[in-house]
Design an enzyme around this catalytic site. Structure first.
Site, short mmCIF file in Angstrom:
data_model
loop_
_atom_site.label_atom_id
_atom_site.label_comp_id
_atom_site.label_asym_id
_atom_site.label_seq_id
_atom_site.Cartn_x
_atom_site.Cartn_y
_atom_site.Cartn_z
N LEU A 18 0.84 -1.20 0.00
CA LEU A 18 0.00 0.00 0.00
C LEU A 18 0.87 1.26 0.00
O LEU A 18 0.59 2.23 -0.69
CB LEU A 18 -0.94 0.00 1.21
CG LEU A 18 -1.95 1.15 1.27
CD1 LEU A 18 -2.87 1.16 0.04
CD2 LEU A 18 -2.79 1.09 2.54
N LYS A 109 -0.18 11.55 17.99
CA LYS A 109 -0.01 10.15 18.39
C LYS A 109 -1.29 9.52 18.89
O LYS A 109 -2.05 10.13 19.62
CB LYS A 109 1.05 10.06 19.49
CG LYS A 109 2.41 9.97 18.91
CD LYS A 109 3.44 9.71 19.97
CE LYS A 109 4.80 9.66 19.33
NZ LYS A 109 5.18 8.30 18.94
N GLU A 608 6.66 10.75 25.60
CA GLU A 608 5.69 9.80 25.04
C GLU A 608 5.59 8.50 25.81
O GLU A 608 4.67 7.73 25.60
CB GLU A 608 5.91 9.55 23.55
CG GLU A 608 7.30 9.29 23.14
CD GLU A 608 7.39 9.15 21.63
OE1 GLU A 608 7.59 10.18 20.98
OE2 GLU A 608 7.28 8.03 21.13
N GLU A 668 12.18 22.39 22.36
CA GLU A 668 11.57 22.96 21.17
C GLU A 668 10.68 24.13 21.57
O GLU A 668 9.75 23.96 22.34
CB GLU A 668 10.75 21.86 20.49
CG GLU A 668 10.01 22.31 19.28
CD GLU A 668 9.24 21.17 18.62
OE1 GLU A 668 9.75 20.04 18.59
OE2 GLU A 668 8.13 21.42 18.15
N HIS A 697 11.61 22.15 11.26
CA HIS A 697 10.72 21.27 10.50
C HIS A 697 10.38 21.82 9.13
O HIS A 697 9.75 21.16 8.33
CB HIS A 697 9.43 21.00 11.29
CG HIS A 697 9.71 20.33 12.60
ND1 HIS A 697 9.82 21.03 13.79
CD2 HIS A 697 9.95 19.04 12.90
CE1 HIS A 697 10.11 20.18 14.75
NE2 HIS A 697 10.19 18.97 14.25
N CYS A 729 15.71 21.44 17.06
CA CYS A 729 15.96 20.00 17.09
C CYS A 729 17.13 19.70 16.15
O CYS A 729 17.75 20.63 15.62
CB CYS A 729 14.68 19.26 16.66
SG CYS A 729 14.72 17.48 16.98
N1 GLN Z 1 20.77 14.40 18.66
C1 GLN Z 1 19.63 14.08 17.87
C2 GLN Z 1 19.71 14.80 16.55
O1 GLN Z 1 20.13 15.91 16.51
C3 GLN Z 1 18.35 14.44 18.55
C4 GLN Z 1 17.17 14.12 17.70
C5 GLN Z 1 15.83 14.33 18.35
O2 GLN Z 1 15.71 14.99 19.33
N2 GLN Z 1 14.83 13.75 17.82
O3 GLN Z 1 19.30 14.30 15.52
ZN ZN Z 2 14.43 17.01 19.09
#
Ligand code: GLN
Ligand code: ZN
Length: 761
Positions: A18, A109, A608, A668, A697, A729
């Protein structure tokens, strides 16, 4: 008289058919008719699998082109205004993925799983109108194929609870608009056949429900269950107990209740209510969330104890939840150690287990034919082998756990930070990044070729070093103050460590749907965890040798490793994470002994892992904090420990974050301004914080001005002495063309703000 049931089946296909069909269609390489053809083949094949295995209650409408919650929104006519000009598949996929003119609906989620659903958008001014096409057609399709299915739908209370309002307010204010559409749906379903079973999923019942929501259960199910005398309704919940809702549901005219006995042991307390009401109990006893073979003997014992309260004839043997959350079949696992493979059971194998268990439970072991007997014996042997295998049980690890005395690092934060600031000499508003740099096609290619044996160790190492050289040179050039090596050697932040730890297994084809066409292949922890040798020291020390600046070592924390893996079920999660913590602790020590002065231990998945029930939160927090602290307990006072968490909601857990006692935490924040930082100020959080100053992002390059503005807003909340400046991130999903100007702007912005402080002085 074997009576069995299955909550739902995976749909993506054993070879991710799929996914492939969808992605080809989205890329305009094929028509939607091709997707429909694949979908129909998959549905038929999956129905066949279930039927051949001997499953009696097979579902329709557990299929979805993208997500069941999205399907339910479409069924109820809950289409956001921005999509209202569209129709059919164009509408459906635009809601899921957005298009040129409209952003996609939000995705989040599904309870504590790694499955993501599309969040329906509701509004008081909208009207809702039934579109039962998919549900009706799928039922007919199965019937034409010779299978009379039960129909799966998401229940009205969960639907409302999991949706959001676009016009401020509570989604339950729409109850009186939504419920009639459900009633109409059931009336249409009633037309389909002499009798129809409808499985109404109400997973929200496993959460701590407000009285307001609880009070809706009885009127809702009184009504729905009486729509038509030829409809039998099963209300199913999973992932935890749903005692409160069960108490109410037994007093409604529904036919059956589905309860999870694997993840909601407290459901046993509901048995007397169920017995008194004479309702049918769909007993979820085969774990739909994990990949271990069922221990059939133990399960029979459990069922027998259930049968002490609930009449045997009222029991159905079932999976604990939809098998959507486990991989498809073990058939393609050709490379796995055969002893370990023999302990596992994926979706298709779980069908066999359910049927076998129900046979033994209802008809006794005597009734088994030769083939079934052999299956049962093999099951017992596998369980014995698993409980005694030297692959699992490592005396050394167990002894070390027994004798562990050092649970946290030396020195209180105030003492440590003073030493660190002096020794490391970084400025206020020090700039850094979260760890990964763009994963270039070259680096991915090198990793793949090395894995496949087409690249020598030496050539591979050279490729990685080249990447690190460039990455370090770039960070120097743009003036970042605390450097990272860029993580080119990591495909994934958990898999990379899993591959080097003893006790970790990997599958070849263990794909599980994460969202839409996206699947993940979680590694699994089968045995005691140990670290045969250092995992990151060579890369980090190499990177450090290329610069005079501080190189920050990069590790993944124990709780994140735990939360992103399938975990052994013969030991508590806390005991498993403690073992991982010791392995990470050794790595921290090796890094500092090799001259690394700052080490980041990422806990991206800390949040999570939170339990669904408030009553279980403290147990989780206790071990999660304990094990993070153990994982850095080897750090000397002067070694600065960072951590990183990638989300933006800390209000409920700030005390826990504080208790982890990291010297620096990056989080974040870019999308929420300084809002979420306020809680840190409110509680008088002492440690240093690196709130992300731009969103990674999106490919957008943030301007110097906007980063300056963001820093100013952070400074309204916390003093400069306490702040670090970094992106939200890791940068692995971005391109260098985006990352370079963005980081340059970030550094410039910090210069500007620092100069402002100078002139004020
Ligand atoms: N050290 C990881 C990175 O920079 C942390 C990733 C994350 O927080 N999801 O990719
Ligand atoms: Zn992160």
């Amino acid at each position: 008289m074997s009576k069995n049931y299955i909550v739902g089946f995976p749909r993506i296909g054993e070879q991710r058919e799929l996914k492939k069909a969808l992605e080809s269609y989205w890329a305009n390489k094929s028509d939607f008719s091709e997707v429909q053809k694949v979908a129909s083949e998959l549905k038929h094949r999956h129905w066949e699998y279930q039927k051949d295995a001997g499953i009696e209650q097979i579902s329709s409408n557990d299929f979805s082109f993208y997500d069941n919650m999205l399907d339910m929104a479409v069924t109820l006519g809950a289409v956001p205004k921005r999509f209202q000009d569209l129709q059919g598949e164009e509408l459906y996929f635009a809601m899921a993925r957005g298009n040129q003119n409209a952003v996609a609906m939000e995705m989040t989620k599904w309870f504590n799983t790694n499955y993501h659903y599309i969040v329906p958008e509701l509004s008081l001014e909208d009207s809702y109108k039934l579109n039962a096409n998919k549900i009706i057609e799928e039922y007919k399709e199965a019937k034409a194929h010779g299978i009379k299915t039960k129909i799966n739908i998401i229940g009205p209370i969960s639907f409302l609870a999991l949706s959001k309002r676009v016009d401020r307010g509570d989604t339950f204010e729409l109850y009186s608009k939504i419920l009639p559409v459900y009633e109409e749906l059931l009336r249409e379903i009633a037309e389909l056949d002499d009798t129809v079973t409808v499985q109404i999923d109400e997973p929200i019942f496993v959460k701590d429900l407000e009285p307001k929501v609880l009070s809706l259960i009885k009127p809702t199910y009184d009504k729905l269950a009486l729509i038509s005398s030829n409809i039998k309704i099963a209300v199913v919940s999973y992932f935890e107990h749903s005692k409160e809702a069960t108490k109410i549901l037994v007093n409604t005219p529904v036919w059956a209740l589905g309860l999870d006995f694997n993840h909601g042991e407290e459901n046993l307390e509901s048995l007397s209510d169920i017995a008194a009401s004479n309702k049918v109990l769909i007993a979820g006893v085969v774990d739909g969330r994990n990949i271990w073979k069922n221990d059939i003997n133990a399960t029979i014992a459990l069922l027998n104890s259930i049968a002490q309260s609930v009449k045997k004839e009222n029991i159905l043997v079932s999976s604990s939840c939809s098998l959507l959350h486990v991989p498809f079949t073990l058939r393609y696992e050709e490379k796995m150690n055969s002893e370990i493979k023999n302990w596992l059971s994926y979706g298709v194998e779980k069908l066999e287990e359910i049927v076998l268990i129900s046979k033994i439970f209802f008809d006794g072991k005597e009734s088994l034919n030769a083939e079934e007997k052999a299956l049962f014996e093999a099951n017992q042997e596998a369980n014995v082998s698993r409980s005694s295998s030297p692959l699992i049980h490592d005396k050394k690890v167990q002894e070390r756990i027994q004798n562990i005395t050092k649970l946290e690092r030396d020195g209180a934060y105030e003492e440590r930070i003073k030493i660190q600031k002096e020794l490391l000499g970084y400025k206020d508003l020090a700039t850094t990044t979260i760890g990964s740099f763009p994963q270039t096609p070259q680096v991915r290619h090198a990793r793949r070729e090395f894995k496949n044996g087409n690249l020598t160790q030496a050539a591979y190492t050279q490729e990685m070093k080249n990447y690190i050289d460039d990455c370090v040179a770039f960070q120097e050039e743009c003036g970042i103050e605390v450097l990272v090596h860029g993580e080119p050697e990591r495909n994934d932040m958990v898999e990379y460590f899993g591959e080097q730890l003893q006790g970790y297994g990997f599958s070849q084809n263990g794909w599980v749907q994460s969202y839409g066409s996206r699947c993940v292949k979680p590694p699994f922890i089968y045995g005691d965890i140990s670290r045969p040798k250092p995992m990151t020291v060579d890369w980090i020390t190499y990177a450090q040798s290329k610069t005079d600046k501080i190189m920050k070592g990069m590790l993944t924390g124990p709780v994140t490793i735990l939360n992103w893996s399938f975990v052994r079920d013969d030991m508590s999660r806390g005991d498993v994470s403690k073992q991982i913590a010791l392995a990470i602790c050794d790595e921290v020590d090796d890094l500092q002994n090799a001259g690394i002065k700052m080490i980041q231990v990422d806990e991206a998945a800390f949040k999570e892992g939170y339990p669904l029930r408030a009553a279980k939160v403290s147990e989780y927090e206790d071990f999660a904090v304990r094990d993070f602290k153990i994982s850095v307990s080897s750090a000397r006072k002067e070694t600065q420990i960072h951590t990183h968490m990638c989300y933006s909601e800390f209000n409920d857990i700030i005390a826990t974050i504080e208790a982890m006692d990291a010297d620096v935490i990056s989080i974040e924040t870019a999308r929420s301004g300084n809002e979420l930082l306020k809680i840190f100020a409110q509680v008088g959080y002492k440690q240093e914080v690196g709130p992300g100053v731009y969103d990674i992002h999106s490919p957008r390059i943030p301007s110097i001005e906007e980063i300056v503005k963001q820093i100013h807003s952070l400074l309204e909340v916390l003093p400069k002495e306490q702040l670090w400046i970094n992106p939200d991130c890791g940068l692995k999903t971005r391109k260098y063309e985006e990352v370079k100007p963005s980081l340059k702007n970030m550094v410039e912005a910090v210069q500007i703000v620092r100069e402002e402080f100078e002139t004020v002085k």
